[in-house]
Design an enzyme around this catalytic site. Structure first.
Site, PDB file in Angstrom:
ATOM      1  N   THR A 130       0.830  -1.218   0.000  1.00  0.00           N
ATOM      2  CA  THR A 130       0.000   0.000   0.000  1.00  0.00           C
ATOM      3  C   THR A 130       0.855   1.255   0.000  1.00  0.00           C
ATOM      4  OG1 THR A 130      -0.161  -0.316   2.372  1.00  0.00           O
ATOM      5  CG2 THR A 130      -2.093  -0.928   1.075  1.00  0.00           C
TER       6      THR A 130
ATOM      7  N   ASP B  21       9.835   1.516   4.299  1.00  0.00           N
ATOM      8  CA  ASP B  21      11.005   0.901   4.931  1.00  0.00           C
ATOM      9  C   ASP B  21      11.972   1.948   5.471  1.00  0.00           C
ATOM     10  OD1 ASP B  21       9.779  -1.363   4.023  1.00  0.00           O
ATOM     11  OD2 ASP B  21      11.310  -1.879   2.535  1.00  0.00           O
TER      12      ASP B  21
HETATM   13 MG    MG Z   1      14.604  -4.002   0.744  1.00  0.00          MG
END
Ligand code: MG
Ligand code: ADP
Length: 384
Positions: A35, A171
């Site tokens: 998402t 991330d």
């Molecule tokens: Mg990665």
């Protein structure tokens, strides 16, 4: 902290000088998969498995960087940073150095030694941990300060523009902004986030299938293209749709006939997943772990059937975990096609859970899984 001291000693042995030590965490994502690049909602937590960087400045403009995980050293100059990616681990530190310099952060040359506790290429975001740890360390020794959100965005840009992976922001964001004891609900459009404390009596248990599928990068970019296609078609009659984030489940159903079958299924995953993250936040805020668990399982099913990014081993790991007493919820975490599952487990039953899942998985697959009990951790920091 033993890892930091060991790395500092190894750095001294390698370079004959003292260095500082920094680290950035890996992450799990409780819910909200695929998402982030659709500028929707995600719910990651940084985990207490880290990429560590020991570093000392040099008087020239050379960056010399050794990865203990790869037993390899690479050297480059800050004056000639980037031509094209080499499909080599050094693309990541080189990319962040290039983006920082391009954005006016003047860096000093440096010697670096990198070591990660994270399994690499297993969906726990060792790549963002490396980018953020290296960028944070390079900036700090160069006497430059930076806002954490800005740092996350620059590291994402490094991976997008220089490494060539069109990842979303999740991330890098959680590696920068993670906080001990909490998951973050992040809005990937506004970058507003809420801190959601996890109850003390649950443990995050990460189960590594030990499977790596080479498909992951190409399929990831294919899914992105399919999402772009859905937006292009849906925006024909409603031009204010800029991302799947702007479409409700009802609207998608009403307009399903206008989309090719596969594109419709991809959109249905993303749109339903956003709705699940909103519900998961409400569940976590009232400490309703049963409901959160049900949402995590619905997320996995949607990733398996509609987004088609799971694999036999991930499905098996989730299925086995569901059968063991003590698990509230289980799902794949990360891009998919192998890697890890995240499991929300009653703390008192975590040891039993780990033992049972490990034995049953090994029995079925013939490979012993690695299983990591984790706690939500702080984002990037200097340790020594
Ligand atoms: Mg990665
Ligand atoms: P993930 O982020 O899920 O671990 P990726 O494929 O996105 O998987 O990133 C893995 C890549 O990141 C590795 O192949 C390597 O190039 C780089 N990397 C991660 N950790 C390290 C490390 N400690 N040393 C060198 N390179 C690393």
């Amino acid at each position: 902290m033993i890892q930091a001291q060991n790395l500092a000693e190894a750095f001294r042995a390698l370079y004959g000088m003292d260095g500082r030590v920094y680290r950035a965490p890996g992450r799990i994502n409780l819910i909200g998969e695929h998402t982030d690049y659709n500028v929707g909602f995600v719910m990651p937590a940084a985990i207490d498995l880290y990429t560590w960087v020991a570093i000392a400045p040099r008087s020239d403009r050379i960056i010399r960087i050794c990865s203990r995980n790869f037993s390899e050293t690479v050297e480059f100059t800050l004056d000639k940073l980037y031509n094209s990616p080499r499909s080599h681990w050094s693309d990541y530190p080189r990319a962040v150095a290039a983006v920082l310099e391009q954005n006016g952060y003047k860096l000093s040359g440096a010697n670096l030694l990198v070591q990660s506790d994270l399994p690499i290429g297993s969906g726990l975001s060792s790549s963002a941990a490396l980018e953020v740890a290296a960028a944070y360390a390079l900036l700090d020794i160069s006497g430059q300060s930076i806002d954490r959100v800005k740092l996350a965005l620059l590291c994402q840009r490094a991976e997008n523009d220089f490494v060539g992976m069109r990842c979303g922001v999740m991330d890098q964001f959680i590696a920068c902004c993670g906080r001990a004891g909490v998951a973050l609900m992040l809005d990937c459009r506004s970058l507003d986030y809420a801190l959601l404390p996890l109850p003390d009596d649950v443990k995050l248990v990460v189960c590594n299938t030990m499977i790596k599928h080479e498909l992951a990068a190409s399929e990831y970019n294919a899914r992105r293209a399919e999402c772009d296609e859905a937006v292009r078609i849906l925006a024909k009659t409603r031009p204010d749709i800029r991302a799947l984030r702007d479409v409700t489940e009802d609207e998608l159903e009403r307009r399903s006939a206008s989309l090719p079958e596969t594109v419709y299924k991809r959109a249905r995953h993303v749109i339903s997943e956003n709705a699940r993250v909103v519900k998961a936040r409400a569940a976590l805020e009232r400490s309703d772990l049963e409901t959160l668990g049900v949402l995590m399982e619905a997320s996995h099913t949607s990733l398996r059937c509609d987004y088609e990014v799971s694999c036999r081993e991930l499905d098996l790991m989730v299925e086995l975990a569901r059968q063991v007493d003590g698990a509230y919820g289980c799902r794949m975490t990360g891009g998919g096609f192998g890697g890890c599952t995240v499991n929300l487990v009653q703390a008192g039953k975590a040891a039993f859970f780990i033992q049972e899942v490990a034995a049953r998985y090994e029995n079925e697959v013939g490979v012993a899984p690695e299983i990591y009990p984790c706690s939500p951790a702080e984002g990037a920091a200097r340790i020594i």
